[in-house]
Enzyme design. Structure first.
Site, PDB file in Angstrom:
ATOM      1  N   GLU A 136      41.111  44.444  22.216  1.00  0.00           N
ATOM      2  CA  GLU A 136      39.847  45.151  22.029  1.00  0.00           C
ATOM      3  C   GLU A 136      39.986  46.674  22.044  1.00  0.00           C
ATOM      4  O   GLU A 136      39.072  47.379  21.603  1.00  0.00           O
ATOM      5  CB  GLU A 136      38.832  44.726  23.092  1.00  0.00           C
ATOM      6  N   ASP A 180      33.750  38.300  27.457  1.00  0.00           N
ATOM      7  CA  ASP A 180      33.287  39.693  27.414  1.00  0.00           C
ATOM      8  C   ASP A 180      34.440  40.623  27.061  1.00  0.00           C
ATOM      9  O   ASP A 180      34.212  41.785  26.734  1.00  0.00           O
ATOM     10  CB  ASP A 180      32.689  40.095  28.771  1.00  0.00           C
ATOM     11  N   ARG A 198      39.698  40.088  31.757  1.00  0.00           N
ATOM     12  CA  ARG A 198      40.530  40.757  30.752  1.00  0.00           C
ATOM     13  C   ARG A 198      40.942  39.739  29.697  1.00  0.00           C
ATOM     14  O   ARG A 198      41.285  38.596  30.013  1.00  0.00           O
ATOM     15  CB  ARG A 198      41.801  41.342  31.402  1.00  0.00           C
ATOM     16  N   HIS A 251      32.698  43.810  25.901  1.00  0.00           N
ATOM     17  CA  HIS A 251      33.118  44.402  27.183  1.00  0.00           C
ATOM     18  C   HIS A 251      31.955  45.208  27.786  1.00  0.00           C
ATOM     19  O   HIS A 251      32.123  46.350  28.227  1.00  0.00           O
ATOM     20  CB  HIS A 251      34.346  45.298  26.995  1.00  0.00           C
TER      21      HIS A 251
HETATM   22  P1  NAD Z   1      39.016  42.585  43.037  1.00  0.00           P
HETATM   23  O1  NAD Z   1      40.350  43.202  43.231  1.00  0.00           O
HETATM   24  O2  NAD Z   1      37.948  42.868  44.038  1.00  0.00           O
HETATM   25  O3  NAD Z   1      39.183  40.985  42.940  1.00  0.00           O
HETATM   26  C1  NAD Z   1      40.183  40.356  42.185  1.00  0.00           C
HETATM   27  C2  NAD Z   1      40.601  39.112  42.943  1.00  0.00           C
HETATM   28  O4  NAD Z   1      41.491  38.353  42.121  1.00  0.00           O
HETATM   29  C3  NAD Z   1      41.342  39.421  44.249  1.00  0.00           C
HETATM   30  O5  NAD Z   1      40.695  38.786  45.327  1.00  0.00           O
HETATM   31  C4  NAD Z   1      42.737  38.862  44.009  1.00  0.00           C
HETATM   32  O6  NAD Z   1      43.325  38.346  45.179  1.00  0.00           O
HETATM   33  C5  NAD Z   1      42.445  37.767  42.995  1.00  0.00           C
HETATM   34  N1  NAD Z   1      43.608  37.326  42.234  1.00  0.00           N
HETATM   35  C6  NAD Z   1      44.651  38.054  41.747  1.00  0.00           C
HETATM   36  N2  NAD Z   1      45.515  37.265  41.097  1.00  0.00           N
HETATM   37  C7  NAD Z   1      45.009  35.993  41.170  1.00  0.00           C
HETATM   38  C8  NAD Z   1      45.436  34.729  40.673  1.00  0.00           C
HETATM   39  N3  NAD Z   1      46.565  34.599  39.975  1.00  0.00           N
HETATM   40  N4  NAD Z   1      44.657  33.652  40.924  1.00  0.00           N
HETATM   41  C9  NAD Z   1      43.516  33.770  41.638  1.00  0.00           C
HETATM   42  N5  NAD Z   1      43.052  34.937  42.130  1.00  0.00           N
HETATM   43  C10 NAD Z   1      43.802  36.041  41.890  1.00  0.00           C
HETATM   44  O7  NAD Z   1      38.550  43.010  41.582  1.00  0.00           O
HETATM   45  P2  NAD Z   1      37.054  43.000  41.015  1.00  0.00           P
HETATM   46  O8  NAD Z   1      36.413  44.324  41.257  1.00  0.00           O
HETATM   47  O9  NAD Z   1      36.363  41.761  41.459  1.00  0.00           O
HETATM   48  O10 NAD Z   1      37.361  42.932  39.446  1.00  0.00           O
HETATM   49  C11 NAD Z   1      38.024  41.801  38.893  1.00  0.00           C
HETATM   50  C12 NAD Z   1      38.393  42.089  37.471  1.00  0.00           C
HETATM   51  O11 NAD Z   1      37.201  42.156  36.669  1.00  0.00           O
HETATM   52  C13 NAD Z   1      39.055  43.458  37.206  1.00  0.00           C
HETATM   53  O12 NAD Z   1      40.431  43.421  37.496  1.00  0.00           O
HETATM   54  C14 NAD Z   1      38.786  43.674  35.762  1.00  0.00           C
HETATM   55  O13 NAD Z   1      39.816  43.049  35.014  1.00  0.00           O
HETATM   56  C15 NAD Z   1      37.478  42.912  35.510  1.00  0.00           C
HETATM   57  N6  NAD Z   1      36.335  43.809  35.219  1.00  0.00           N
HETATM   58  C16 NAD Z   1      35.625  43.560  34.102  1.00  0.00           C
HETATM   59  C17 NAD Z   1      34.526  44.349  33.788  1.00  0.00           C
HETATM   60  C18 NAD Z   1      33.692  44.097  32.565  1.00  0.00           C
HETATM   61  O14 NAD Z   1      32.863  44.940  32.206  1.00  0.00           O
HETATM   62  N7  NAD Z   1      33.845  42.976  31.891  1.00  0.00           N
HETATM   63  C19 NAD Z   1      34.180  45.415  34.652  1.00  0.00           C
HETATM   64  C20 NAD Z   1      34.924  45.617  35.809  1.00  0.00           C
HETATM   65  C21 NAD Z   1      36.007  44.810  36.094  1.00  0.00           C
END
Ligand code: NAD
Length: 328
Positions: free
Chosen positions: A262, A257, A233, A293
């Site tokens: 955005e 990304d 994000r 994105h």
């Molecule tokens: P997820 O919940 O499986 O994993 C997120 C991880 O981050 C968790 O293990 C959590 O414990 C960890 N975390 C939270 N706060 C933290 C911190 N301060 N320091 C270190 N680790 C921390 O989520 P995911 O499915 O892997 O997705 C992750 C993120 O990717 C989403 O929240 C979203 O923002 C982003 N995303 C982006 C796209 C894209 O197209 N660019 C698409 C989907 C998701």
């Protein structure tokens, strides 16, 4: 059975039609989001499915209940637009699509990291000027590098597996340590990660602990040769501080990304006036890659996003347990 899908984007339609043909369930698609004005369209349908970041007004829950609808299905990871107390009050089961394809985002992050490591932005610029020299652009090879993953969940875990398969050393920071990732990474602390990683790749949600996590102080701790990859994000990275760090060569490059503001041009043809100056400055740098994105946008991800959401609507309408119920 009839399902109404809100906020349908053009690229989703092919996968909705495929799912409908396979299951025999009728699906009506509308481009508008679910809100106080559009909730009435759900009358006569058995279920609904939507994707949006805007909160649902209280009347939406009440009307859905009146129409006999039993669920709120967000075909996306986030569900912060839903008030769980109201959902409970009106007997609406909440489901989301928690991981439609972690590999889609992981592969995009890896692709951009490789482009940065191989200095392709600089080569592109030289080639534009018919400059075929490569002096000054020596690169390195991925298995020589240490990759630091911030947030090793679904996407970060998939990212660890990809880099590990290429022979890179992978370290990660996450409050949750997952034993299944032990073959691919070593957990560490944030300070060590910042000081030792050649590629720092962000895969956390945007929350109080991650907002603005990458700022001038963070960049100062990173290696001057390090690359930052943000596939998560925009709000996690301070764009002005990133520009300053790149200009003063505190880090070597970045791939983004997602951008903080955005929302106003997401999946739209933007005008130059709409684009903040920060982004224009970043876009002009040969060591910065910006994508719209689009990391999630693969055939597998689109198919799963549509099918996983709709399968759960069907399960709930049929009185069965959905696969991705969200409790809060
Ligand atoms: P997820 O919940 O499986 O994993 C997120 C991880 O981050 C968790 O293990 C959590 O414990 C960890 N975390 C939270 N706060 C933290 C911190 N301060 N320091 C270190 N680790 C921390 O989520 P995911 O499915 O892997 O997705 C992750 C993120 O990717 C989403 O929240 C979203 O923002 C982003 N995303 C982006 C796209 C894209 O197209 N660019 C698409 C989907 C998701």
């Amino acid at each position: 059975m009839k399902i109404l899908m809100y906020a349908v984007l053009e690229p989703e339609k092919k996968y909705i039609q495929e799912w409908s043909a396979k299951t025999g369930v009728e699906v009506k698609c509308v481009a508008e989001r679910l809100d106080a004005n559009t909730v009435e369209w759900a009358k006569g349908f058995d279920g609904i499915d939507f994707q949006q970041t805007q909160s649902l007004e209280p009347v939406v829950y009440q009307k859905l209940h009146e129409y006999g609808i039993k669920q709120l299905t967000a075909r996306m990871v986030g569900y912060d637009m839903i008030d769980f107390d109201l959902a409970k009050k009106y007997d609406l089961t909440v489901t989301n699509v928690p991981a439609y394809s972690p590999r889609a985002i992981a592969e995009m992050g890896l692709t951009q990291a490789l482009r940065l490591v191989r200095k392709l932005g600089y080569y592109d610029k030289r080639m534009d000027n018919l400059d075929f020299r490569w002096a000054g652009l020596e690169s390195t090879e991925i298995y020589n590098l240490t990759v630091g993953i911030i947030g090793a969940g679904h996407i970060g875990g998939a990212t660890a597996q990809l880099y590990s398969a290429l022979g890179a050393k992978v370290i990660a920071v996450d409050p949750i340590h997952r034993v299944e990732l032990n073959p691919y990474l070593e957990y560490t602390d944030l300070e060590t990660l910042l000081q030792t990683a050649d590629i720092v790749t962000i895969h956390t949600p945007l929350n109080e602990s991650t907002a603005n996590l990458f700022n001038s102080a963070t960049f100062k701790k990173m290696k001057k040769t390090a690359y930052l990859i943000n596939m998560a994000r925009g709000g996690i990275v301070n764009a002005a501080d990133l520009i300053a760090a790149l200009q003063s060569q505190e880090i070597a490059g970045a791939a983004l990304d997602t951008l903080a503001d955005e929302g106003q041009f997401f999946e739209k043809q933007a005008t130059p006036e709409e684009i903040p100056e920060d982004y224009k400055t970043l876009r002009a740098m040969p060591n910065v890659l910006i994508s719209p994105h689009s990391a999630f946008y693969t055939d597998t991800a689109m198919k799963n996003m549509v099918a996983m959401g709709l399968d759960d609507v069907v399960a709930i309408v049929n009185g069965k347990r959905p696969q991705f119920e969200v409790y809060k």
